[in-house]
Structures are given as C-alpha cells and as structure tokens.
Design an enzyme around this catalytic site. Structure first.
Site, PDB file in Angstrom:
ATOM      1  N   LYS A  54       0.969  -1.453  -0.139  1.00 59.06           N
ATOM      2  CA  LYS A  54      -0.110  -0.112   0.013  1.00 59.06           C
ATOM      3  C   LYS A  54       0.997   1.238   0.181  1.00 59.06           C
ATOM      4  O   LYS A  54       2.095   1.207   0.095  1.00 59.06           O
ATOM      5  CB  LYS A  54      -0.993  -0.089   1.227  1.00 59.06           C
ATOM      6  CG  LYS A  54      -2.029  -0.887   0.886  1.00 59.06           C
ATOM      7  CD  LYS A  54      -3.165  -0.922   1.956  1.00 59.06           C
ATOM      8  CE  LYS A  54      -4.482  -1.942   1.316  1.00 59.06           C
ATOM      9  NZ  LYS A  54      -5.182  -2.286   2.346  1.00 59.06           N
ATOM     10  N   ARG A 111      -3.220 -10.078   5.109  1.00 58.71           N
ATOM     11  CA  ARG A 111      -3.712 -10.001   3.527  1.00 58.71           C
ATOM     12  C   ARG A 111      -2.635  -9.467   2.742  1.00 58.71           C
ATOM     13  O   ARG A 111      -2.168  -8.472   2.908  1.00 58.71           O
ATOM     14  CB  ARG A 111      -4.930  -9.229   3.520  1.00 58.71           C
ATOM     15  CG  ARG A 111      -5.718  -9.242   2.303  1.00 58.71           C
ATOM     16  CD  ARG A 111      -7.022  -8.450   2.136  1.00 58.71           C
ATOM     17  NE  ARG A 111      -7.497  -8.301   0.757  1.00 58.71           N
ATOM     18  CZ  ARG A 111      -6.975  -7.550  -0.087  1.00 58.71           C
ATOM     19  NH1 ARG A 111      -6.216  -6.871  -0.069  1.00 58.71           N
ATOM     20  NH2 ARG A 111      -7.873  -7.791  -1.028  1.00 58.71           N
TER      21      ARG A 111
HETATM   22  N1  HH2 Z   1      -7.585  -4.020   1.030  1.00 60.29           N
HETATM   23  C1  HH2 Z   1      -7.846  -3.863  -0.345  1.00 60.29           C
HETATM   24  C2  HH2 Z   1      -8.915  -4.549  -0.637  1.00 60.29           C
HETATM   25  N2  HH2 Z   1      -9.742  -5.263   0.256  1.00 60.29           N
HETATM   26  N3  HH2 Z   1      -9.995  -6.011   2.413  1.00 60.29           N
HETATM   27  C3  HH2 Z   1      -9.661  -6.254   3.711  1.00 60.29           C
HETATM   28  N4  HH2 Z   1     -10.298  -6.709   4.528  1.00 60.29           N
HETATM   29  N5  HH2 Z   1      -8.637  -5.244   4.124  1.00 60.29           N
HETATM   30  C4  HH2 Z   1      -7.560  -4.854   3.309  1.00 60.29           C
HETATM   31  O1  HH2 Z   1      -6.886  -3.867   3.853  1.00 60.29           O
HETATM   32  C5  HH2 Z   1      -8.283  -4.599   1.883  1.00 60.29           C
HETATM   33  C6  HH2 Z   1      -9.518  -5.294   1.756  1.00 60.29           C
HETATM   34  C7  HH2 Z   1      -6.993  -3.250  -1.412  1.00 60.29           C
HETATM   35  O2  HH2 Z   1      -5.968  -4.034  -1.953  1.00 60.29           O
HETATM   36  P1  HH2 Z   1      -6.111  -4.686  -3.194  1.00 60.29           P
HETATM   37  O3  HH2 Z   1      -7.313  -5.737  -3.300  1.00 60.29           O
HETATM   38  O4  HH2 Z   1      -4.927  -5.178  -3.601  1.00 60.29           O
HETATM   39  O5  HH2 Z   1      -6.243  -3.480  -4.344  1.00 60.29           O
HETATM   40  P2  HH2 Z   1      -7.642  -3.242  -5.248  1.00 60.29           P
HETATM   41  O6  HH2 Z   1      -8.563  -2.684  -4.127  1.00 60.29           O
HETATM   42  O7  HH2 Z   1      -7.018  -2.038  -5.933  1.00 60.29           O
HETATM   43  O8  HH2 Z   1      -8.092  -4.180  -5.862  1.00 60.29           O
END
Ligand code: HH2
Length: 403
Positions: A343, A377
């Site tokens: 992040k 995660r």
């Molecule tokens: N972060 C993201 C998405 N979902 N869910 C939880 N529970 N906690 C988190 O910190 C979290 C999440 C963002 O990361 P990512 O899925 O890699 O990115 P994007 O939203 O751009 O797909």
C-alpha cells in the site's frame, strides 16, 4: 553485581516462563503473573460522578487512574479516563465498581470484558467445511480479478490466469485466498454487480474445489456475496463492514464468517482529507457498532473478524499509528485481519513505486503478526510465508507454515 535487568513481560505466558526460571512454585505462578502484568485501560465519555468513583476505587485497589483537570474543577460533564494497574488491581477494581452506584457496574462490566478479550490470543473460526484454527498469524493471498487493482491490475483478469495464480499462492503456503473483482483503491469507481459476477464466477467455481484452502469473496454487494456463497465460497470480506443490511441478512442466513473492515468515506474520495479525533479509538468504536449491528441482524459473533482498514480513508500517520497500536484491537475480542501489502503508506516511507514495496510489505506483515494480527492479507505469499515462519519461531508459536 546482581545483574539486574528489566524483563519483557507482555503476556501471561511470558510472566509464567519468567517465574518458572526463578523456581517459583507452579501453583503460585498464575497469582504472581497477575501481579507482573501491567495494563492501561482507556475509557471515553465517563460521567464526572463515575470518573470520580473510578479514580477512588482504582487507587483503593492499589493502582491509579489518570483523569483530566476538568474533573476536579467541574468544567466537564464527561471525561476520558486511563486506568492503570496490574491485572490484580483490575480484578479488585472490577469487584468494587460492581457494587457502586450510577453507571459504575456498566464500567466494571466493560473493563472486565476488554481485559478478558485482550488476554485471548488464539481463535478457532467455525466454517462450513470445518473449523479454521488461528494459532499463528495466517496468510491470506490476494487474488484480484480486475483490470485496475493498484498493484496487480490486469495480471489475473483472464479466468485461467486467476485460477493459476490462486493455486500458485496455495502452493506457496497461503492459508486462505481472498478473491475480488472490484478495485477499491483510492479514486476507483464501483463495478456493476453483473460485471463483478461475470469476472468472479469462472474463477470461484474452480477454486472452490481445487484450492484446498478456505476462500473469501472480497465484495460489499449482497447479490455478489450471495452468489459466491451459493457456489461454495466460505466467507465474505466486506470493506464496508456490512453497511448494506441485505449483506447482514445474507451472512446471517448462510451462517458464514465475515470480515468487517473500517473505511472512512468511499473509495472515490476517501483519501481527500481523512480526519479522526483519535484514530484507534474512533475505529474501535466503529467496529464495535458494526459488530453489534451484525449480531442484532442474526450474524453469529463467533464468525466475525475485524480489520482497521489500512489505507482506507487514512493518512500516512494514521496508517503507521494503526500498525503500531494494532494490539489495541484485541479489545474487540475477535480475530484481527490487516492488509498493509504494497500500500501507498509503504511507498511514502520508503519512497518507492508500487512494484518496489516487497521489503516494506514484509516488514509490515512481520510487525502486524508480532502485534496481534491473526490474518495478514498479502500479495507476495511466498515471501510473507517465509518471513512469518521466522517470526513464529522467535515468538514461540506453533510451526506448520508453508506446505
Ligand atoms: N485492502 C484492499 C482490498 N480489500 N479487504 C480487507 N479486509 N482489508 C484490506 O486491507 C483490503 C481489503 C486493497 O488492496 P487490493 O485488493 O490489492 O487492491 P484493489 O482494491 O485496488 O483491488
């Protein structure tokens, strides 16, 4: 020379071990451990009568209480209080407060509950396909079936590529997979539910049978969650903490675990000017309210996980403070999930682009694991599994990570 040294005692296990080393009778261990563990418990919005009584009772119990000047000059009706003492002091305090007037018994009950929650280090999450033990920090592999996710957008949009990456993460040691089809990165737009399901369906249908680890679906849309649960997905990861009541109903009806994540605002605008009175306390209050709401709607409390939502409506300082104080989320009495992987706060500290955040992500994962995270995660499963194996060894946790 007596070789004096200050012991690092954080848990009852630490205290018991130290006492054993000096040969304290095993029976006396737990009693002494209670005297050896200091805790500070913060209460917010306490009425002046209760705050005055609490201070007296904590002093009488052998501990102390920090209260603001507004309490003695009567300039404030409500104050925040920090109770200070060993677990033994708190035990006496709770017994005394139970017998007091006004809201004192309610304070006693809350203090007793958070100390009990704080003590609890491991969980067993009941799931459809069997219980999931949480005795060491679990690694949740991120699978984004999206064209635009912030770190891996487009890499796994084709179903075959997504399935392959999912299976690869399992081979690398992922304990769970989190599959999402809508990016919630800052500035992102929502994806219509039909499109979200079109991306998810072929991937979930295969992984449900072949992954061999529990799957969660990363969605805040009830129709998508319901379809995913129907094809056999094990849990719901909702970045809006079940904001939509139909989501509460879906989770309750299907009786599956759900991750409640904190977000301030909406992805489109959340990073514009995030503000908190006190970031950790504000998030704790939010998560408490969302837990209560879910339970009122029929969700089994034993199936909830909590997540402070790194990067969701938070400044760099907010994110760092959340990680530094992650243990405070133990007060909720539920497993803690955290997602710092790749992040932008890592980029801000290290001055690196998104593809150069592996080391920062590993440092964050290890810090989170040592500060009470039950699930981390992550995108970089192989590397995180290795890093956490070392953390497990140092922290004296059961091994068994990485197949
Ligand atoms: N972060 C993201 C998405 N979902 N869910 C939880 N529970 N906690 C988190 O910190 C979290 C999440 C963002 O990361 P990512 O899925 O890699 O990115 P994007 O939203 O751009 O797909």
């Amino acid at each position: 020379m007596f070789n004096a040294h200050v012991l690092a005692l954080a848990s009852e296990e630490d205290a018991a071990r130290a006492l054993e080393q000096v040969g304290v009778e095993p029976k006396g261990g737990p009693i002494l451990a209670r005297k050896g563990l200091f805790r500070a418990v913060k209460l917010q919005g306490v009425g002046y009568r209760e705050a005055t009584i609490a201070k007296q009772e904590m002093l009488g119990a052998g501990g102390d209480a920090a209260t603001p000047k507004g309490l003695v000059d009567f300039s404030r009706d409500e104050v925040d209080v920090i109770l200070l003492g060993t677990l033994l002091h708190f035990r006496r305090f709770v017994a005394k407060m139970r017998r007091q007037a006004f809201q004192c018994p309610a304070i006693a009950a809350e203090v007793e509950a958070v100390l009990e929650h704080d003590r609890r280090r491991t969980f067993i999450l009941p799931m459809r396909r069997g219980p999931l033990p949480m005795e060491r920090p679990l690694v949740m592999g991120v699978l984004n079936v999206t064209p635009d996710s912030f770190s891996d957008g487009g890499a796994h949009l084709a179903p075959d590529a997504a399935i392959q990456r999912g299976l690869e993460m399992v081979a690398e040691g992922a304990d769970l997979l989190d599959v999402g089809a809508e990016s919630t990165r800052p500035g992102s737009d929502p994806v219509p539910p039909q499109e979200e399901w079109r991306r998810l369906e072929p991937v979930l249908k295969v992984l449900v049978d072949r992954a061999g680890v529990p799957l969660s679906v990363d969605t805040y849309k009830p129709e998508t969650a319901a379809k995913a649960l129907d094809v056999g997905v094990d849990m719901v990861n909702d970045v809006t903490a079940l904001r939509d009541d139909r989501m509460v109903q879906t989770v309750a009806k299907q009786d599956v675990p759900a991750i409640l994540m904190h977000m301030q605002g909406e992805p489109k605008t959340m990073q514009r000017n995030p503000q908190y009175e006190e970031v950790v306390a504000d998030i704790l209050r939010f998560l408490r309210e969302r837990m209560a709401h879910a339970v009122e709607g029929g969700v089994d409390e034993e199936k909830l996980l909590v997540d402070p939502g790194i990067g969701f409506g938070k400044t760099l300082d907010h994110n760092l403070e959340i990680l530094r104080r992650l243990e405070e989320f133990r007060s909720l009495g539920r497993p803690i999930l955290v997602g710092p992987s790749r992040k932008s706060f890592i980029g801000a500290v290290l001055d690196t682009d998104v593809e150069q955040r592996l080391e920062g992500s590993l440092a964050a994962a290890v810090l989170a694991a040592s500060r009470g995270a039950h699930v981390v995660r992550v995108h970089d499963v192989r590397e995180t599994v290795r890093a956490l194996r070392l953390a497990d060894a140092v922290l004296g946790r059961p091994s068994g990570r990485g197949r």
